[in-house]
Design an enzyme around this catalytic site. Structure first.
Site, short mmCIF file in Angstrom:
data_model
loop_
_atom_site.label_atom_id
_atom_site.label_comp_id
_atom_site.label_asym_id
_atom_site.label_seq_id
_atom_site.Cartn_x
_atom_site.Cartn_y
_atom_site.Cartn_z
N SER A 1 27.36 49.68 3.76
CA SER A 1 26.51 50.58 4.54
C SER A 1 25.17 49.90 4.77
CB SER A 1 26.30 51.87 3.75
OG SER A 1 25.53 51.59 2.60
N ASP B 1 29.56 49.31 7.67
CA ASP B 1 29.80 50.76 7.63
C ASP B 1 28.60 51.49 8.26
OD1 ASP B 1 31.08 53.10 6.97
OD2 ASP B 1 30.99 52.83 4.80
N GLU C 1 32.42 57.44 16.12
CA GLU C 1 32.61 58.67 15.34
C GLU C 1 32.18 59.88 16.14
OE1 GLU C 1 31.32 58.98 11.25
OE2 GLU C 1 30.70 56.90 11.33
N THR D 1 32.45 57.03 -3.17
CA THR D 1 31.92 57.80 -4.30
C THR D 1 32.70 57.57 -5.59
OG1 THR D 1 31.30 59.45 -2.67
CG2 THR D 1 31.13 60.10 -4.97
ZN LIG Z 1 31.87 57.11 6.06
#
Ligand SMILES: [Zn+2]
Length: 278
Positions: A48, A79, A131, A231
């Site tokens: 990310s 990401d 997205e 996560t």
């Molecule tokens: Zn994601």
């Protein structure tokens, strides 16, 4: 060596999904590589904006490309990238794919930004993922579903993919970034099927930490080809390091090794699930 696009085609044919695991350091990288090697399956490293700031985008790309040189089908994705400028930077650093995340913008603005990245990536053998639909932005354990979460409409998805020309599409279908304490909302399998039929490009499932194995299997059956896990890895890493520190150990390669082992367990079990292995 097959490209990421070719591996996604392979996954389509075999009706499996490629695992995408977020890392922010060489320990995470080691865990993912060792698990993928053990199972001999392709894998994607995700970084990310925050994660790539920490490890360094160029360093992460170099790690992945070195491993790939040793015959491991491993790829790297930039990401959630929230600006066109940062997406272009990632493309310049030669990632294998980049995710433009403009879901908080209007449909038109999302299309405009995503299209600009698609244009920039053209001819460079770099995939662009778009997205539509908000699924939250956290990679933590949450008390409740974040505000503003909305599922993607298949007609909008079709329009979005047609207008932008993205290679991959990430819908909001009951998936949530982070993990919800009370148990996440279930994945909307029917919606995934409808979106897959509408858009015709491979689908990516974000925020899959916390979804049951049954849901994941059903989602792969109807067209999910890449699945993101973050996560659960973070939790495993933290717990492993805490264990490693208990003895008073000060050698990083010893107390961090426990973190690596814990992450590796998560990656192994997810890769088995995604690749339909026993
Ligand atoms: Zn994601």
């Amino acid at each position: 060596m097959k490209s990421l696009r070719e591996w996604i085609g392979w996954a389509e044919e075999k009706k499996v999904a490629i695992g995408h695991f977020n890392i922010s350091d060489s320990e995470g990288f080691k865990a993912v590589v060792e698990a993928a090697k053990a199972l001999e399956v392709p894998v994607i490293i995700g970084v990310s904006e925050g994660e790539r700031d920490f490890i360094g985008l160029e360093s992460a790309v170099a790690l992945v490309k070195t491993a790939r040189g040793n015959n491991l089908p491993i790829f790297i994705t930039a990401d959630h990238t929230y600006s066109v400028e940062k997406a272009k930077k990632a493309i310049d650093a030669r990632v294998d794919s980049v995710i433009l995340d403009a879901v908080d913008k209007s449909f038109e603005e999302n299309v405009r930004m995503t299209k600009e990245v698609v244009e920039y990536a053209k001819g460079k053998n770099i995939l662009v993922e778009g997205e539509l639909g908000f699924i939250g932005q956290s990679s933590k354990v949450l008390d409740a579903v974040p505000k503003g979460v909305s599922q993607t409409n298949p007609d909008d998805a079709k329009e979005f993919v047609n207008q932008t020309g993205v290679d991959l599409f990430a819908p909001s279908v009951g998936n949530i970034h982070g993990m919800i304490k009370t148990g996440e909302p279930k994945l909307n399998i029917e919606k995934i099927r409808e979106i897959k039929e509408a858009v015709g490009v491979p689908l990516v499932l974000h925020g899959a930490s916390g979804n049951s194995d049954e849901e994941i299997r059903a989602a792969i059956d109807v067209g999910i080809r890449i699945i993101h896990i973050n996560t659960e890895l973070r939790l495993a890493y933290k717990e492993g390091i805490e264990e490693g520190l208990k003895s008073g150990e000060i050698a990083p390669y010893k107390f961090l090794a426990e973190g690596v082992e814990e992450m590796k367990k998560v990656v192994l079990s997810k890769l088995k699930l995604f690749n339909n292995a026993r």
